[in-house]
Design an enzyme around this catalytic site. Structure first.
Site, PDB file in Angstrom:
ATOM      1  N   ASN A 215      -6.847  58.174  52.121  1.00  0.00           N
ATOM      2  CA  ASN A 215      -6.434  58.329  50.709  1.00  0.00           C
ATOM      3  C   ASN A 215      -7.919  58.259  49.615  1.00  0.00           C
ATOM      4  OD1 ASN A 215      -3.828  58.379  50.526  1.00  0.00           O
ATOM      5  ND2 ASN A 215      -3.378  56.537  50.302  1.00  0.00           N
ATOM      6  N   HIS A 220      -5.010  61.674  47.855  1.00  0.00           N
ATOM      7  CA  HIS A 220      -3.787  61.114  48.159  1.00  0.00           C
ATOM      8  C   HIS A 220      -2.983  62.118  48.373  1.00  0.00           C
ATOM      9  CE1 HIS A 220      -1.386  57.682  47.108  1.00  0.00           C
ATOM     10  NE2 HIS A 220      -0.344  58.519  47.015  1.00  0.00           N
ATOM     11  N   GLU A 250       2.559  53.483  55.042  1.00  0.00           N
ATOM     12  CA  GLU A 250       2.225  54.225  56.394  1.00  0.00           C
ATOM     13  C   GLU A 250       2.658  53.288  57.392  1.00  0.00           C
ATOM     14  OE1 GLU A 250       0.644  51.743  55.194  1.00  0.00           O
ATOM     15  OE2 GLU A 250      -1.020  51.110  56.565  1.00  0.00           O
TER      16      GLU A 250
HETATM   17  N1  LIG Z   1      -1.011  59.014  50.116  1.00  0.00           N
HETATM   18  C1  LIG Z   1      -0.013  58.129  50.348  1.00  0.00           C
HETATM   19  N2  LIG Z   1      -0.461  56.821  50.613  1.00  0.00           N
HETATM   20  C2  LIG Z   1       0.403  55.813  50.543  1.00  0.00           C
HETATM   21  C3  LIG Z   1       1.602  55.795  50.338  1.00  0.00           C
HETATM   22  N3  LIG Z   1       2.176  54.872  50.653  1.00  0.00           N
HETATM   23  C4  LIG Z   1       1.433  53.767  50.666  1.00  0.00           C
HETATM   24  N4  LIG Z   1       0.128  54.355  50.594  1.00  0.00           N
HETATM   25  C5  LIG Z   1      -1.380  54.069  50.746  1.00  0.00           C
HETATM   26  O1  LIG Z   1      -1.532  53.528  51.980  1.00  0.00           O
HETATM   27  C6  LIG Z   1      -2.422  52.466  52.142  1.00  0.00           C
HETATM   28  C7  LIG Z   1      -2.240  51.340  53.071  1.00  0.00           C
HETATM   29  O2  LIG Z   1      -3.228  50.529  53.207  1.00  0.00           O
HETATM   30  P1  LIG Z   1      -3.591  49.231  54.066  1.00  0.00           P
HETATM   31  O3  LIG Z   1      -2.446  48.626  54.009  1.00  0.00           O
HETATM   32  O4  LIG Z   1      -4.940  48.298  53.383  1.00  0.00           O
HETATM   33  O5  LIG Z   1      -3.790  49.512  55.187  1.00  0.00           O
HETATM   34  P2  LIG Z   1      -4.809  50.382  56.117  1.00  0.00           P
HETATM   35  O6  LIG Z   1      -5.957  51.151  55.074  1.00  0.00           O
HETATM   36  O7  LIG Z   1      -4.024  51.375  57.012  1.00  0.00           O
HETATM   37  O8  LIG Z   1      -5.450  49.392  56.976  1.00  0.00           O
HETATM   38  P3  LIG Z   1      -4.890  48.936  58.331  1.00  0.00           P
HETATM   39  O9  LIG Z   1      -3.318  48.968  58.256  1.00  0.00           O
HETATM   40  O10 LIG Z   1      -5.596  47.670  58.623  1.00  0.00           O
HETATM   41  O11 LIG Z   1      -5.555  49.884  59.307  1.00  0.00           O
HETATM   42  C8  LIG Z   1      -2.710  51.945  50.772  1.00  0.00           C
HETATM   43  O12 LIG Z   1      -3.800  52.521  50.019  1.00  0.00           O
HETATM   44  C9  LIG Z   1      -1.490  52.612  49.939  1.00  0.00           C
HETATM   45  O13 LIG Z   1      -1.703  53.233  48.522  1.00  0.00           O
HETATM   46  C10 LIG Z   1       2.274  57.233  50.470  1.00  0.00           C
HETATM   47  O14 LIG Z   1       3.411  57.620  50.491  1.00  0.00           O
HETATM   48  N5  LIG Z   1       1.197  58.230  50.175  1.00  0.00           N
END
Ligand SMILES: Nc1nc2c(ncn2[C@@H]2O[C@H](COP(=O)(O)OP(=O)(O)OP(=O)(O)O)[C@@H](O)[C@H]2O)c(=O)[nH]1
Length: 335
Positions: A215, A220, A250
């Site tokens: 992101n 995004h 995710e």
């Molecule tokens: N583009 C997009 N981003 C999303 C959505 N839902 C959640 N996110 C983003 O997903 C990200 C999840 O980040 P983290 O929970 O820190 O997990 P990560 O960066 O995958 O880190 P690890 O799980 O440790 O690998 C956050 O920045 C949320 O804003 C969505 O529907 N669309």
């Protein structure tokens, strides 16, 4: 229910007017059939409000009253055109009262009763002819049209209800099942295994790695496209009867009913390998996923099962990501 109050009020007023007209014309036997609805429907409604009669029974009672009033009215007065007006109204009244499926049975029986009444009319009135056959058939055709209209309405309503159910159950972005309905499905699958433990159930908790970085670095929108492609790939790969649930962000949950641990591991491995392929070009760096895979142990709760899957997924994250961790202590595989 509001229809019931409006319908009973209108029906009572209309029947009382008919009663008055019949009395003024000195037709006392016709007047009696007009009195049936106003005499019985309001008390029925009152008993229903007080709770002495169940709503379903009261509605069937109203439908019976309408049927008797119509067939009785036909036997008594089918040589006046005015009665024909009620015949096309009947299907709609039944549909509002009883719902489409039950109403159709009532409509068929009542219309058959009216046709028999038309045929027997001369017998009850010393050879007097009922209203012309043409007019009678036209009123039956009009009843047919109102049945078709109500059927069309019922179909459109069904389509709309299915649309609403889909909207409420599936995530708009990825098309995966949403958390709440997904956990309901999981609960049902677990209950099935409790009844038939030999059937088995494996679940995989899949979390995309470093998604926040995707992101942040690619935007995004790119993150959204990754989610869409990953979900499409997962859906395309799993079997019919497996489920894909977006738990949030995710994080996805995959349900593999009837699959043993070896089979579920093979499937999860394919999914893990497919993710970087389907997301090539969407992100500057390869998109990968960590998976916690576990088998349902009959009797445990949703929280226990998902908690274990979460721990395994977390173990996959902490031991390098882009990998699967699964139970080391599962019972011997039934496969
Ligand atoms: N583009 C997009 N981003 C999303 C959505 N839902 C959640 N996110 C983003 O997903 C990200 C999840 O980040 P983290 O929970 O820190 O997990 P990560 O960066 O995958 O880190 P690890 O799980 O440790 O690998 C956050 O920045 C949320 O804003 C969505 O529907 N669309």
């Amino acid at each position: 229910m509001r229809f019931l109050y409006v319908g009973v009020t209108l029906g009572t007023i209309a029947s009382l007017i008919m009663f008055y007209v019949d009395l003024r014309h000195g037709q006392h036997d016709w007047a009696l059939s007009s009195l049936l609805f106003p005499a019985c429907a309001p008390p029925l409604l009152y008993w229903m409000r007080r709770g002495s009669v169940a709503a379903g029974k009261a509605q069937s009672g109203m439908a019976l009253l309408i049927a008797i009033a119509l067939v009785g009215g036909a036997l008594a007065s089918l040589n006046t055109e005015i009665l024909l007006v009620w015949i096309p109204v009947l299907p709609l009244a039944f549909v509002f009262l009883l719902g489409h499926a039950r109403a159709m049975g009532w409509v068929v029986w009542t219309l058959m009763g009216v046709i028999v009444a038309y045929t027997l009319f001369p017998l009850f009135h010393r050879g007097e002819a009922p209203v012309s056959l043409l007019l009678f058939v036209i009123s039956l055709l009009a009843a047919g049209v109102s049945i078709l209209l109500s059927w069309q309405h019922h179909r459109e309503l069904g389509v709309y209800q299915r649309y609403l159910r889909t909207q409420a159950s599936y995530d708009a972005l990825t098309g995966a099942m949403m958390r709440e309905p997904g956990l309901e499905v999981l609960g049902r699958q677990m209950a099935q295994v409790d009844r038939r433990p030999e059937s088995g159930l494996c679940v995989a908790l899949l979390d995309l790695d470093d998604f926040k970085r995707i992101n942040d670095e690619d935007g995004h929108l790119a993150g959204d496209r990754v989610l869409v492609e990953v979900a499409a790939a997962l859906r395309g790969q799993i079997r019919q009867g497996d489920y894909l649930v977006r738990l949030g962000g995710e994080e996805f949950l995959l349900l593999f009913p009837g699959m043993g641990t070896d089979g579920a591991h093979g499937m999860s491995e394919q999914l893990r390998a497919r993710i970087p392929e389907v997301t090539t070009g969407l992100s500057a760096r390869p998109v990968t996923a960590s998976i916690g895979l576990t088998r349902y142990r009959p009797g445990e709760s949703v929280g226990q099962l998902l908690g274990r899957a979460d721990e395994l997924m977390y173990a996959a994250k902490t031991t390098g990501k882009n990998r699967i961790c699964h139970d080391g202590d599962v019972p011997p595989d039934a496969d």
